[in-house]
Design an enzyme around this catalytic site. Structure first.
Site, PDB file in Angstrom:
ATOM      1  N   GLU A   8       0.630  -0.890  -0.166  1.00  0.00           N
ATOM      2  CA  GLU A   8      -0.075  -0.081  -0.068  1.00  0.00           C
ATOM      3  C   GLU A   8       0.603   0.992   0.216  1.00  0.00           C
ATOM      4  O   GLU A   8       0.561   2.140  -0.901  1.00  0.00           O
ATOM      5  CB  GLU A   8      -1.076   0.466   1.407  1.00  0.00           C
ATOM      6  CG  GLU A   8      -2.004  -0.845   1.324  1.00  0.00           C
ATOM      7  CD  GLU A   8      -1.452  -2.162   2.247  1.00  0.00           C
ATOM      8  OE1 GLU A   8      -2.629  -2.619   2.624  1.00  0.00           O
ATOM      9  OE2 GLU A   8      -0.875  -2.330   2.306  1.00  0.00           O
ATOM     10  N   ASP A  95      -2.063  -5.086   3.549  1.00  0.00           N
ATOM     11  CA  ASP A  95      -2.626  -5.667   4.463  1.00  0.00           C
ATOM     12  C   ASP A  95      -3.294  -6.855   4.858  1.00  0.00           C
ATOM     13  O   ASP A  95      -4.201  -7.434   3.987  1.00  0.00           O
ATOM     14  CB  ASP A  95      -3.133  -4.425   5.010  1.00  0.00           C
ATOM     15  CG  ASP A  95      -2.466  -3.507   5.803  1.00  0.00           C
ATOM     16  OD1 ASP A  95      -0.959  -3.174   5.592  1.00  0.00           O
ATOM     17  OD2 ASP A  95      -2.863  -2.342   5.757  1.00  0.00           O
ATOM     18  N   TYR A 320       1.019  -5.902  12.960  1.00  0.00           N
ATOM     19  CA  TYR A 320       0.303  -5.167  12.787  1.00  0.00           C
ATOM     20  C   TYR A 320      -0.959  -4.495  13.336  1.00  0.00           C
ATOM     21  O   TYR A 320      -1.816  -5.212  14.429  1.00  0.00           O
ATOM     22  CB  TYR A 320      -1.145  -6.200  11.425  1.00  0.00           C
ATOM     23  CG  TYR A 320      -2.179  -5.624  10.412  1.00  0.00           C
ATOM     24  CD1 TYR A 320      -1.193  -4.509   9.699  1.00  0.00           C
ATOM     25  CD2 TYR A 320      -3.422  -5.930  11.002  1.00  0.00           C
ATOM     26  CE1 TYR A 320      -2.099  -3.747   8.996  1.00  0.00           C
ATOM     27  CE2 TYR A 320      -3.999  -5.226   9.781  1.00  0.00           C
ATOM     28  CZ  TYR A 320      -3.625  -3.960   8.356  1.00  0.00           C
ATOM     29  OH  TYR A 320      -4.709  -3.760   8.051  1.00  0.00           O
TER      30      TYR A 320
END
EC number: 5.6.2.1
Length: 883
Positions: A8, A95, A320
């Site tokens: 990203e 992700d 994360y």
């Protein structure tokens, strides 16, 4: 040929590149590459005539979403397509959550790769994790894609159907949202409770006692065998003791008489009790608990917490940060236990590795809690981090380490003393073994609970001891209204009620503040009058949409869709187009809603109506058959608007402002006024020759009721010159600005050096020596400081820089005098110049359309009353386009 990896953001790309072979090329998509249209200009020409086009969802064709490539993403898509031409394999490494899965799916649809394609997932960016992920690639998970898409469509249907109704009935620019409106209602309900609150008062006694072993404190517990009343015994709506409570309520006179009587009586220890207890450490962080603790301990907003956590994750410092799981992997447990043993010793380790169970039904145990990344945990001081990044990493590190530490063992102490017909109680706490307290104590919105790692020691006592009373005081108490939500307590409430997903809480709270539904004051979220009006309309006409139980059931249905237990299409059809669907309800209700009633805020017991206007809330009343309108100050909260405040504002409007006195030098009157931004004093009346008389806002701690003429004259004299700098000869002044009182030294060439005054300083009396002392101190940033978070680039119109700053309500773009909030879907590290220019242009256009607004109550020469100028898994075909 190289293998193409797409992530990203550039930061994530730079980090992951370090752990991949040289024949791997890593590119960033800069977030989402496709989305539903944001405005009419995004809709393709051939579809503009369709009834559903403004929704961006074809409700006539199985709710097919219309996806477009935003203008600022077309260049990025071209770069990715060009890179793919030279690649023999495509690896999508976005992700691991629904949002990341959706980005990967959209990339597949746009790029249409003719080479083998894999989906690579990992929850931390370390060499071991990346190498393991490369060996265990999979396909794009369509269930996650469908789940994200259904949520996106549902949110669009709610927002784009209800918001236009609010524009028509209340005020332009308002918005409604599936989760946003429920969260706003929670704030409004709490504020209503504060308005309905009636204060109660009670008295008790506190004794300072001594024995040979030392001194201790005790409080009155019972009188004549009846427990003494406390704040918990009062009915918040009446201010009286709750019916049926058998308690003793003392007033001031009774408490003081009891004090006088007991002072001469002998005291004796009646009983002693020791109760051993243990405290277990809290689980490692989830998204929600990280936001709560960060707000309590670091005073970071949910939005800022997630921004900093995102940066830490992408740079390989933490796992994360969007997770509902409290699970720790075996390697994480071993790493944490190793840290505990090295830093605190084996006796501080829990006897067995501690694993926590996630309560959330839809949390995925394959995911992990938020923890330091890697097989070994870097000590905070060894990371090279600073500022908010260091503080947040330190918080995560401590919480993770504490989860593998031994329980804290403590003994609760209670001593009961008798004197005449009264009993006093002394309480204490002894920490026998601190355990995990050595590393971390969970924060709390309850100040008493926040001190649980503190000892309260009592001297050695035994039954029959006769302590001496050194002092006995009668103390009065008043009950307090329900506390307003902080960001931490609102996040906790949303999670407990099952409303929304923790990963969205930061953006929801940010939107509530950005849209003017709440103000962030002293870390509390205070709803505005606009929030009251919107909530009342939704409660009356669309009650399900702001009902917490309905919202929780909707959230559960969306989770069931993601698990494959519920079909998405029938659900959407029933919600939007069913017999009692949203579309039909809006059509039926629109004609029933009276705009005048919708704009009126129902606040009982006031001698005027509160209405929502184009520029905010105002009062409306009648005097001698004539309507009177007075703007409400922006900082005034619904719970604090009372009869006295209303009467003052209306009186200022009809009779003109109160006159405090006459200026001793100019003989001009000094007026007391309240404007949109709070109370201020004004020198003289506005005339054609002097349309803008001298004004001065009242600093914190000063009110219109208490300000003296001398203080007003002093404020109107600001900025005042204190003298010259002994080294440079430059002028030093004291003044009052938007951030409060300050001193400033003129550096020449238009440059000035400012310092804020401390709490003990007075802008009206500060002298040159104190000013020099403040100016010699290092300069601190106010958040809107001189150092930007990032410079995006130069504006194409004037080549001036566009920068990103951190403000009180989150991140914003700045170009010259124009500020614009960072778009919700953008990150500071990845936002493009084109997107920034567009956001600033939109903001500039809004400001131009709205015009200005002046404060209320400015007296004009020859007039007796003040005037106010208001300027103030889907089978359907998705529609896609790259236009």
């Amino acid at each position: 040929m190289p293998k193409l990896v797409i992530v990203e953001s550039p930061t994530k790309a730079r980090t992951i590149r370090n752990y991949l072979p040289k024949d791997y090329r890593v590119e960033a998509s800069m977030g989402h590459v496709r989305d539903l249209p944001q405005s009419a200009s995004d809709i393709p020409t051939e579809l503009k005539g369709e009834k559903w086009s403004n929704l961006g969802v074809d409700v006539e064709n199985n709710f097919a979403p219309l996806y477009i490539v935003p203008k600022d993403k077309k260049k990025i898509v071209k770069t990715l397509k060009d890179a793919l031409k030279d690649a023999d394999e495509l690896i999508l490494a976005t992700d691991e959550d629904r949002e990341g899965e959706s980005i990967s799916w959209h990339l597949l649809q746009l790029l249409q790769p003719r080479v083998p394609t894999k989906r690579m997932v990992f929850h931390e960016i370390t060499q071991e994790a990346i190498q393991a992920a490369l060996k265990n690639c999979r396909d794009v998970d369509q269930r996650l894609v469908h789940a994200q898409e259904t949520r996106r469509i549902l949110d669009r249907l709610v927002g784009y159907t209800l918001s236009p109704l609010l524009w028509k009935k209340i005020a332009w620019g308002l918005s409604a949202g599936r989760v946003q409106s429920v969260a706003v209602r929670l704030l409004v309900q709490r504020e209503r409770a504060r308005r309905a609150f009636r204060q109660g008062s009670y008295w008790d006694l506190k004794a300072q006692l001594t024995v040979e072993a030392g001194q201790f404190e005790a409080k009155l517990w019972t009188l004549a065998g009846q427990r003494l009343a406390t704040g918990n015994d009062f009915d918040e709506s009446t201010g009286q003791i709750i019916a049926g409570r058998q308690v003793c309520l003392l007033d001031q006179q009774e408490a003081e008489a009891l004090r006088d009587r007991l002072q001469t009586q002998p005291w004796q220890v009646k009983s002693l009790e020791e109760k051993p207890t243990t405290r277990k450490p809290a689980p490692p962080f989830t998204t929600s608990t990280l936001q709560q603790e960060s707000n309590r301990k670091l005073r970071l907003s949910a939005r800022e917490t997630m921004r900093v956590a995102q940066s830490l994750y992408e740079r390989g410092f933490i796992t994360y940060m969007r997770t509902d799981s409290v699970h720790l992997s075996q390697q994480a447990i071993e790493a944490a236990r190793s840290c505990v043993e090295q830093m605190y010793g084996k006796n501080y380790l829990s006897p067995q590795p501690r694993q926590f169970t996630t309560k959330s039904k839809n949390a995925q145990e394959a995911h992990e809690a938020i923890r330091p990344a890697g097989n070994t945990f870097r000590l905070p001081q060894e990371t090279g981090l600073s500022g908010a990044e260091f503080a947040l990493y330190d918080l995560i590190w401590k919480r993770t380490i504490a989860s593998q530490m031994a329980e804290a063992r403590q003994t609760m102490l209670s001593v009961l003393l008798e004197v005449d017909n009264a009993e006093f109680r002394a309480s204490g706490k002894r920490i026998d073994f601190p355990g995990f307290f050595r590393a971390y104590v969970e924060g709390s919105d309850d100040p008493d609970a926040a001190l649980e790692d503190r000892e309260i020691l009592l001297p050695a006592l035994k039954v029959g001891d006769r302590p001496t009373c050194q002092e006995l005081a009668a103390i009065g108490h008043e009950t307090q209204p329900p506390a307003r939500y902080t960001e931490a307590s609102l996040v906790k409430m949303l999670e407990n009620e099952g409303i929304g997903r923790p990963s969205t809480y930061a953006s929801i709270i940010g939107t509530i503040v950005d849209r003017g539904y709440a103000q962030l004051v002293s870390n509390t979220l205070t709803p505005t009058f606009t929030a009251f009006a919107v909530t009342a309309l939704l409660e009356q006409h669309f009650p399900d949409l702001v009902d917490t139980s309905f919202s929780a059931r909707m959230e559960q249905s969306l989770d069931d869709i993601s698990n494959g237990e519920v079909d998405w299409l029938p659900y959407l059809s029933q919600f939007y187009r069913g017999d009692r669907g949203l579309e039909e309800q809006v059509k039926l209700r629109e004609s029933e809603i009276d705009p005048a009633a919708a704009r009126t805020v129902a606040l009982e017991g006031l001698p005027a109506k509160v209405r929502i206007g184009r520029f905010g809330a105002y009062l409306e009343a009648e005097a001698d058959g004539e309507p009177i309108k007075a703007n409400l100050p922006k900082e005034l909260t619904p719970a604090d608007l009372d009869v006295q405040r209303v009467e003052t504002l209306l009186r200022q409007k009809t009779e003109g402002p109160d006159q405090l006195g006459t200026h001793p030098e100019t003989d001009e009157p000094i007026y007391l006024l309240t404007g949109a931004y709070g109370p201020y004093v004004q020198l003289g009346a506005a005339t054609e020759e002097k349309p803008k008389p001298k004004r001065a806002s009242l600093p914190k701690g000063m009110s219109l009721e208490t300000i003296s003429l001398e203080q007003a004259v002093g404020l109107l004299s600001l900025p005042r010159t204190l003298g010259e700098h002994p080294e440079t000869g430059r002028r030093i002044q004291a003044g009052l600005g938007r951030f409060g009182p300050y001193v400033v030294c003129d550096l020449g060439g238009g440059e000035k050096d400012y310092r804020s005054l401390k709490a003990d300083d007075d802008v009206l009396t500060i002298d040159l020596d104190r000013a020099l002392e403040l100016l010699a101190q290092p300069k601190k940033s106010r958040g809107r400081g001189k150092e930007p978070i990032r410079e995006v680039g130069l504006h194409p119109d004037d080549q001036a820089p566009i920068q990103i700053f951190e403000g009180p309500y989150g991140l914003y773009l700045k170009h010259g005098k124009v500020n614009a909030s960072l778009p919700e879907d953008e990150k500071p590290e990845t936002i493009s110049l084109e997107t920034a220019v567009a956001a600033l242009a939109a903001k500039a256009g809004q400001a131009k359309a709205k015009g200005g607004r002046r404060s209320t109550g400015t007296p004009k020469s020859g007039e007796t009353k003040a005037r106010t100028t208001k300027t103030t898994k889907k089978t359907t075909t998705r529609r896609t386009t790259s236009r």
